[in-house]
Design a protein around this motif. Structure first.
Motif, short mmCIF file in Angstrom:
data_model
loop_
_atom_site.label_atom_id
_atom_site.label_comp_id
_atom_site.label_asym_id
_atom_site.label_seq_id
_atom_site.Cartn_x
_atom_site.Cartn_y
_atom_site.Cartn_z
N ARG A 15 0.84 -1.21 0.00
CA ARG A 15 0.00 0.00 0.00
C ARG A 15 0.88 1.26 0.00
N TYR A 16 1.90 1.29 0.87
CA TYR A 16 2.76 2.47 0.93
C TYR A 16 3.67 2.56 -0.29
N LEU A 101 4.91 7.42 17.10
CA LEU A 101 3.87 6.43 16.86
C LEU A 101 3.08 6.30 18.16
N VAL A 102 1.85 6.79 18.15
CA VAL A 102 1.10 6.92 19.40
C VAL A 102 -0.15 6.04 19.35
N ALA A 151 4.63 3.49 10.03
CA ALA A 151 5.65 4.52 10.27
C ALA A 151 6.73 4.44 9.19
N ALA A 152 7.16 3.20 8.85
CA ALA A 152 8.21 3.04 7.84
C ALA A 152 7.72 3.54 6.47
N GLY A 153 6.46 3.27 6.16
CA GLY A 153 5.88 3.72 4.88
C GLY A 153 5.83 5.23 4.80
N VAL A 154 5.40 5.87 5.89
CA VAL A 154 5.31 7.35 5.88
C VAL A 154 6.72 7.96 5.88
N GLU A 159 10.93 11.02 2.94
CA GLU A 159 12.22 11.12 2.22
C GLU A 159 12.00 11.61 0.80
N LEU A 160 11.00 11.05 0.14
CA LEU A 160 10.70 11.43 -1.24
C LEU A 160 10.36 12.93 -1.32
#
Ligand code: SME
Length: 165
Positions: A15-16, A101-102, A151-154, A159-160
């Motif tokens: 998805r990400y 991440l909450v 979190a890793a996807g966002v 970065e992009l």
């Protein structure tokens, strides 16, 4: 016509990946930061399920000239406009240059409740030349909605966007 659509059965990493590909295609060669943030907020809303808010706070300044976050393009309900560094989830992410991440926003000291519906949240800083230029904020009405994979996807998306917003 732009036809970026997500499929409900996609796994989180895929998805990400698709979201980042769409964001890359939409922002490549476009120098206007507001246009790029607006399209990426729309993509987050489209691709990430179970959200009540998705968007940006940009690094700006208060009337005394101190850095603070200022509301940027988003999807969802109207939100608080200015967030001092160190306050709430967004202000903490910006001050510490670190993803937040909450699982339960009510347990986060100083959480700023723009919408009482929000239960969980992930906020990722966007860095350029080592400095926070914005944060990406995703809010959900579901408790513990976001995982380390979200979190890793966002973070990949951040970065992009480092040179595009
Ligand atoms: N909840 C955030 C404020 C921003 S809104 O949710 C859109 C926070 O505590 O930083």
């Amino acid at each position: 016509m732009y036809d970026f659509k997500s499929v409900p059965t996609l796994d989180t990493a895929e998805r990400y990946r698709q979201l980042c590909d769409a964001a890359d295609a939409l922002t490549l060669g476009e120098p206007d930061a507001v246009a790029n943030m607006a399209n990426v907020a729309a993509l987050l809303w489209e691709f990430v399920p179970n959200l009540n808010w998705a968007g940006f706070y940009r690094m700006g300044q208060n009337s005394a000239g101190d850095d603070e976050l200022v509301l940027g393009p988003f999807a969802g309900r109207p939100a608080c406009i200015r967030i001092p560094l160190g306050q709430g989830v967004c202000g903490t992410a910006a001050k510490d240059s670190a993803t937040q991440l909450v699982e339960d926003v009510h347990a986060f000291p100083g959480h700023i409740a723009c919408d009482a519906v929000t239960q969980s949240e992930v906020v990722v800083p966007v860095l350029r030349d080592g400095k926070v230029i914005a944060v990406i904020d995703l809010d959900s009405p579901n408790p513990a909605r976001f995982t380390a994979e979200d979190a890793a996807g966002v973070e990949k998306l951040a970065e992009l966007l480092a040179t595009r917003i």
